[in-house]
Design a protein around this motif. Structure first.
Motif, PDB file in Angstrom:
ATOM      1  N   ALA A  98      -4.337 -80.590  -2.053  1.00  0.00           N
ATOM      2  CA  ALA A  98      -4.124 -79.540  -3.046  1.00  0.00           C
ATOM      3  C   ALA A  98      -4.362 -80.041  -4.461  1.00  0.00           C
ATOM      4  O   ALA A  98      -4.772 -79.274  -5.337  1.00  0.00           O
ATOM      5  N   PHE A  99      -4.105 -81.334  -4.701  1.00  0.00           N
ATOM      6  CA  PHE A  99      -4.215 -81.876  -6.047  1.00  0.00           C
ATOM      7  C   PHE A  99      -5.206 -83.035  -6.102  1.00  0.00           C
ATOM      8  O   PHE A  99      -4.995 -84.031  -6.795  1.00  0.00           O
ATOM      9  N   GLY A 100      -6.309 -82.846  -5.390  1.00  0.00           N
ATOM     10  CA  GLY A 100      -7.358 -83.862  -5.413  1.00  0.00           C
ATOM     11  C   GLY A 100      -8.164 -83.818  -6.692  1.00  0.00           C
ATOM     12  O   GLY A 100      -7.830 -83.108  -7.649  1.00  0.00           O
ATOM     13  N   LEU A 101      -9.266 -84.529  -6.692  1.00  0.00           N
ATOM     14  CA  LEU A 101     -10.101 -84.602  -7.888  1.00  0.00           C
ATOM     15  C   LEU A 101     -10.652 -83.247  -8.290  1.00  0.00           C
ATOM     16  O   LEU A 101     -10.962 -83.014  -9.463  1.00  0.00           O
ATOM     17  N   ASP A 102     -10.766 -82.334  -7.311  1.00  0.00           N
ATOM     18  CA  ASP A 102     -11.358 -81.040  -7.634  1.00  0.00           C
ATOM     19  C   ASP A 102     -10.446 -80.173  -8.492  1.00  0.00           C
ATOM     20  O   ASP A 102     -10.901 -79.232  -9.137  1.00  0.00           O
ATOM     21  N   PHE A 103      -9.145 -80.444  -8.531  1.00  0.00           N
ATOM     22  CA  PHE A 103      -8.210 -79.594  -9.275  1.00  0.00           C
ATOM     23  C   PHE A 103      -8.598 -79.524 -10.753  1.00  0.00           C
ATOM     24  O   PHE A 103      -8.839 -78.436 -11.288  1.00  0.00           O
ATOM     25  N   GLU A 104      -8.663 -80.654 -11.402  1.00  0.00           N
ATOM     26  CA  GLU A 104      -8.988 -80.669 -12.831  1.00  0.00           C
ATOM     27  C   GLU A 104     -10.426 -80.231 -13.078  1.00  0.00           C
ATOM     28  O   GLU A 104     -10.728 -79.600 -14.099  1.00  0.00           O
ATOM     29  N   GLU A 105     -11.306 -80.536 -12.127  1.00  0.00           N
ATOM     30  CA  GLU A 105     -12.701 -80.145 -12.293  1.00  0.00           C
ATOM     31  C   GLU A 105     -12.826 -78.624 -12.250  1.00  0.00           C
ATOM     32  O   GLU A 105     -13.567 -78.033 -13.048  1.00  0.00           O
TER      33      GLU A 105
ATOM     34  N   LYS B   2      -8.830 -69.829 -11.057  1.00  0.00           N
ATOM     35  CA  LYS B   2      -9.068 -69.468  -9.654  1.00  0.00           C
ATOM     36  C   LYS B   2     -10.142 -70.361  -9.050  1.00  0.00           C
ATOM     37  O   LYS B   2     -11.284 -70.393  -9.526  1.00  0.00           O
ATOM     38  N   GLY B   3      -9.752 -71.075  -7.993  1.00  0.00           N
ATOM     39  CA  GLY B   3     -10.742 -71.829  -7.224  1.00  0.00           C
ATOM     40  C   GLY B   3     -11.499 -70.924  -6.270  1.00  0.00           C
ATOM     41  O   GLY B   3     -12.582 -71.249  -5.803  1.00  0.00           O
ATOM     42  N   GLY B   4     -10.918 -69.780  -5.976  1.00  0.00           N
ATOM     43  CA  GLY B   4     -11.502 -68.759  -5.118  1.00  0.00           C
ATOM     44  C   GLY B   4     -10.685 -67.494  -5.282  1.00  0.00           C
ATOM     45  O   GLY B   4      -9.739 -67.438  -6.073  1.00  0.00           O
ATOM     46  N   VAL B   5     -11.023 -66.477  -4.520  1.00  0.00           N
ATOM     47  CA  VAL B   5     -10.330 -65.201  -4.627  1.00  0.00           C
ATOM     48  C   VAL B   5      -8.832 -65.366  -4.411  1.00  0.00           C
ATOM     49  O   VAL B   5      -8.009 -64.730  -5.087  1.00  0.00           O
ATOM     50  N   ASP B   6      -8.449 -66.217  -3.461  1.00  0.00           N
ATOM     51  CA  ASP B   6      -7.035 -66.411  -3.126  1.00  0.00           C
ATOM     52  C   ASP B   6      -6.615 -67.864  -3.301  1.00  0.00           C
ATOM     53  O   ASP B   6      -5.780 -68.376  -2.562  1.00  0.00           O
ATOM     54  N   ASP B   7      -7.176 -68.514  -4.269  1.00  0.00           N
ATOM     55  CA  ASP B   7      -6.851 -69.918  -4.547  1.00  0.00           C
ATOM     56  C   ASP B   7      -6.579 -70.038  -6.049  1.00  0.00           C
ATOM     57  O   ASP B   7      -7.503 -70.041  -6.870  1.00  0.00           O
ATOM     58  N   LEU B   8      -5.297 -70.110  -6.429  1.00  0.00           N
ATOM     59  CA  LEU B   8      -4.907 -70.107  -7.834  1.00  0.00           C
ATOM     60  C   LEU B   8      -4.336 -71.468  -8.219  1.00  0.00           C
ATOM     61  O   LEU B   8      -3.318 -71.908  -7.670  1.00  0.00           O
ATOM     62  N   LEU B   9      -5.009 -72.115  -9.154  1.00  0.00           N
ATOM     63  CA  LEU B   9      -4.563 -73.397  -9.669  1.00  0.00           C
ATOM     64  C   LEU B   9      -3.743 -73.144 -10.928  1.00  0.00           C
ATOM     65  O   LEU B   9      -4.183 -72.396 -11.814  1.00  0.00           O
TER      66      LEU B   9
END
Length: 882
Positions: free
Chosen positions: A329-336, A174-181
């Protein structure tokens, strides 16, 4: 404070709803009571597996490695196809109860590998054969086999030979409450290139077909940035969500509607139906899906040829952020973000799991807790509506009005609930749930407390005070362990947080008074403090079906029923004494439970005042008493858990605690002084340094060593892996009662059941069961608290090794724990003789937490994902080690 703890606090304080999304999909919705609208409750036949891909569910959804929101409005799961299967794999396959030679049984291999309590990170694994899935062979071979034969499993079919299968891992972060990777990784374990189709699927639970004019949500393909496809989801109460699928998958759309022509040979009500994606992918029908790319069910279709030893990886993101205004949606922050959530999960479990455990022990404890957390499921059942039927559907058969659960029309369930096993038992069971909450309290005490409160709310608890048992019969009677669980969770929570939640304790205590009264009024009809109760969760343990009229006539005075009530009294007494520290009004209630317990304990030894009791002095054991119509009585001398359950009715407290409660102390002393015949169940012991300790117990101080002698005898109850449910003595000495030309008996059966009682899918005639073993361990610790090292017993019996009862408890704990730990022979007892699990590095480090275990060799039996009450191994590992 670590991040996962922060999220739990934000969740509790309602500042951020981190638990909105979780693994709330069932593993099986078909074949359940909720989906059954047949005249006579034939749920397995009314909605079989063959209907599941084509028929809209009424009350819930299922899927493979899936998630949903907490009201199951929007669902996400994985579907797969290997180019050979006759159908798209959208859900786990297994046999219904009438098909299996030991009842219902899942025929797949899947593993819950990790989860945090807020589901900020989750990981599971599914093993998918590259050969055509042997659906028919599994059904036919298991139908051919009888109850004495072993089950025919998927590994037995040979589809995993040569390692020709995919390991498919699904991770959520979860990147946030409503953000599921979401990451999906498939590895080809086989020796050659293999075809694989991956179809991450998004759909709405069908809530619109059951009411006139109900609003219909919508999924629709929408514009997207290069290198991805996007599905927009719009729902009346959930709002807008977007699923981003990396790469260039083909988007397939249909409706979550029943395929009436296929199932019922009637005209279609919708052009596009629930199994249309299956028709497009497997049958190649291009016109099966909606070319307008709208619907209520959609999938992103990825196709790959995976080389030997190679892998394919997908990334998706389900979010409430509008793509027009959000970043990549699939920037560098995804894997981080995914890597950070994994680190945070590690940090959290570093706090929970004792550092004294080995790497093996830590893995077992973490996966046990992961299984507990993955077994949370959205459960929806409105009994009144279910009985009456829906306005847009044909009326249910009239027989249902007097059929299953017709006396529970007040019951309305729409909650996320801890399940025993999301495939084999995808419905709650009240006494299972009580045990679930003990390990759950180690990681999420607020959820544990909320679950225990939930089952006592007005829309669950019957107006007469009964707690609902399970959907196959809410009125069935399970052991009354809810109070025990509440008291244990209260103490675990106090230890973890350093603060006592008296409000929780008070809430459950008042409702439990109603349930206790129900038990007294319904299960002690003669007012003699000796209780019946029927099967009491122990299925086939008795000579007779204890929930049916006896072939002999008469009735059974149950050692276990009476003992459970003694334990219930003591749990309520402990809670009342705790609450009385702040509110003296509870002193009177404490006095009531003190006296009621002593009456129950006395009654077990003096039935009806005629000198007979449930205790047999010659054998040193407790037995059920059969009361015949002619007024005669006959003890049924079966050495089973029924005779060990009296051990659970024990509580100790210090006289200093009573000194602070003068009203309770005064009344208790008067009761003791004026009822000298009841004193044998009240023991006193001086403490070193002053003061006295009091022990209340059904088993007297003279009886205790005798019961333990049998329990700790390896030729009787004590196995290498815990305490058996039936003594091994009955292997060569079955107990038999002749009745009207028929013989009824019980013999030692260490593995699967050879009888059909209660569906025949569980066996209490020899195997080791974790819940009762856990209570044995806890009871021994209580006895030790009273006796200290003044009482030592040979463990095992006849070994000459004298142990304190604390050390006996630890010995039993470690025997249980070692079921899941690599032994000197480099094998895990739980896997029995299954060589693939014992030797293959891709299989062996993923223990399955079975329902029960072979009484001699420890092999796992019954439901394979019963992490629920077998999950108490996490608590045993944390307190007793390896």
């Amino acid at each position: 404070m670590i991040e996962e703890q922060n999220r739990l606090i934000e969740n509790e304080e309602r500042r951020a709803y981190w638990s909105r999304w979780g693994p709330y999909l069932s593993e099986r919705q078909w074949g359940t009571v909720r989906e059954d609208y047949s005249p006579h409750g034939t749920a397995w036949h009314y909605f079989p597996h063959d209907h599941a891909r084509s028929r809209a569910y009424r009350w819930g959804e299922d899927g493979l490695c899936g998630i949903s929101d907490n009201h199951q409005r929007l669902c996400f799961a994985l579907a797969v196809w290997n180019g050979r299967d006759p159908i798209l794999k959208e859900r786990l396959f297994g046999l219904g109860n009438p098909e299996g030679n030991h009842g219902e049984d899942v025929k797949e291999y899947y593993f819950y590998l990790d989860s945090t309590p807020t589901h900020s990170y989750m990981k599971c694994l599914y093993k998918y054969p590259q050969a055509a899935f042997p659906y028919r062979r599994l059904v036919e071979e298991n139908a051919r086999r009888g109850r004495p034969q072993p089950e025919y499993e998927l590994l037995d079919t040979g589809v995993f030979d040569g390692d020709r299968y995919f390991d498919i891992t699904v991770e959520y972060a979860k990147g946030g409450v409503d953000d599921l990777l979401i990451r999906v990784t498939a590895v080809n374990r086989g020796p050659e290139v293999a075809e694989l189709h991956l179809l991450p699927t998004l759909w709405f639970r069908n809530t619109w077909s059951w009411d006139v004019g109900a609003a219909r949500p919508q999924l629709q393909a929408t514009a997207s940035a290069p290198g991805q496809a996007v599905i927009a989801a719009r729902h009346q109460t959930l709002g807008a969500r977007w699923l981003h699928a990396e790469g260039a998958p083909e988007l397939l759309f249909t409706e979550n509607e029943t395929n009436f022509p296929r199932l019922f040979r009637v005209a279609a009500r919708s052009t596009y139906v629930k199994d249309s994606i299956n028709e497009r992918v497997v049958a190649g029908k291009e016109d099966a899906v909606n070319p307008a790319r709208v619907g209520t069910k959609a999938a992103a279709w990825y196709r790959a040829s995976v080389p030997a030893g190679g892998r394919v990886a997908l990334r998706l993101r389900l979010t409430d952020a509008d793509p027009a205004r959000a970043g990549a949606a699939f920037g560098l922050d995804f894997e981080e973000i995914v890597s950070r959530r994994i680190r945070e999960a590690d940090d959290f479990y570093d706090l929970v799991i004792p550092r004294t455990l080995s790497a093996d022990g830590r893995l077992v404890m973490r996966q046990a807790l992961a299984g507990m957390l993955w077994s949370r499921q959205f459960y929806h059942y409105d009994v009144k509506r279910w009985l009456a039927g829906d306005p847009t559907q044909p009326p249910p058969p009239p027989e249902r009005r007097r059929g299953r659960n017709h006396e529970w029309t007040h019951l309305y369930n729409e909650d996320v609930i801890s399940m025993p096993d999301k495939w084999e038992y995808p419905w709650y069971a009240a006494w299972d749930l009580a045990f679930h909450m003990i390990p759950m309290a180690l990681v999420d005490p607020e959820f544990a407390k909320a679950q225990l409160v939930l089952f006592l709310r007005e829309w669950y608890l019957h107006p007469n005070g009964q707690i609902p048992a399970y959907e196959w019969g809410f009125g069935d009677v399970n052991p009354p362990v809810h109070a025990w669980a509440a008291w244990r969770v209260y103490k675990i929570d106090r230890r973890i947080r350093g603060v006592a939640d008296r409000e929780f304790l008070e809430r459950v205590f008042h409702k439990l008074l109603l349930n206790f009264t129900w038990w007294v009024n319904r299960k002690d009809p003669d007012g003699r403090n000796v209780f019946q109760g029927g099967f009491l969760g122990l299925d086939n343990i008795g000579v007779f079906d204890r929930s049916a009229p006896l072939p002999t006539g008469g009735y059974i005075e149950q050692s276990d029923g009476t003992s459970w009530m003694g334990m219930y009294c003591l749990n309520m007494l402990a809670m009342a004494l705790e609450l009385a520290q702040d509110d003296r009004a509870y002193e009177d209630v404490a006095s009531k439970f003190f006296e009621h317990f002593v009456y129950i304990a006395h009654a077990t030894h003096h039935l009806g005042g005629d000198g007979m009791g449930l205790w047999d002095e010659e054998d040193g054991f407790f037995y059920d008493m059969l009361n015949l119509p002619d007024g005669s009585r006959c003890p049924m001398k079966v050495r089973s858990l029924v005779g060990l359950i009296p051990l659970f009715a024990v509580e100790t407290f210090d006289t200093e605690q009573a000194d602070r409660l003068p009203g309770f102390k005064r009344r208790a002393q008067w009761f003791i002084d004026n009822n000298p015949e009841l004193r044998e169940h009240i023991a006193f012991k001086d403490k070193p340094g002053g003061g006295r300790r009091v022990m209340l117990s059904i088993v007297t101080t003279e009886q205790l060593p005798k019961v333990l002698r049998l329990m700790l005898d390896e030729e009787e109850f004590l196995s290498p892996h815990g305490v058996r449910s039936l003594s091994r003595y009955h292997k060569d000495h079955p107990y038999v009662i002749p009745v009207a030309g028929h013989e009824y008996g019980v013999g030692y059966e260490p593995a699967e059941s050879t009888t059909g009682l209660f569906g025949g899918n569980s066996n209490w005639r020899g195997p080791v069961w974790f819940p009762v073993n856990f209570l044995i361990v806890e009871s021994l610790q209580k006895y030790h608290h009273f006796f200290g090292d003044d009482l030592k017993i040979a463990c095992p019996t006849g070994s000459g090794r004298l142990m304190s009862l604390w050390n006996v408890a630890a010995e039993i704990s470690r025997r249980l724990n070692r079921l899941f730990l690599v032994g000197p022979d480099c094998c895990l007892p739980v896997f029995g003789g299954t060589e693939k699990f014992q030797r293959d590095p891709h299989w062996r480090d993923m223990p399955l937490f079975y329902e029960y275990f072979h009484g001699d060799n420890g092999a796992g039996l019954g439901a394979s994902h019963q992490t629920g009450w077998t999950g108490v191994v996490a608590k045993l590992l944390s307190q007793s080690g390896e």
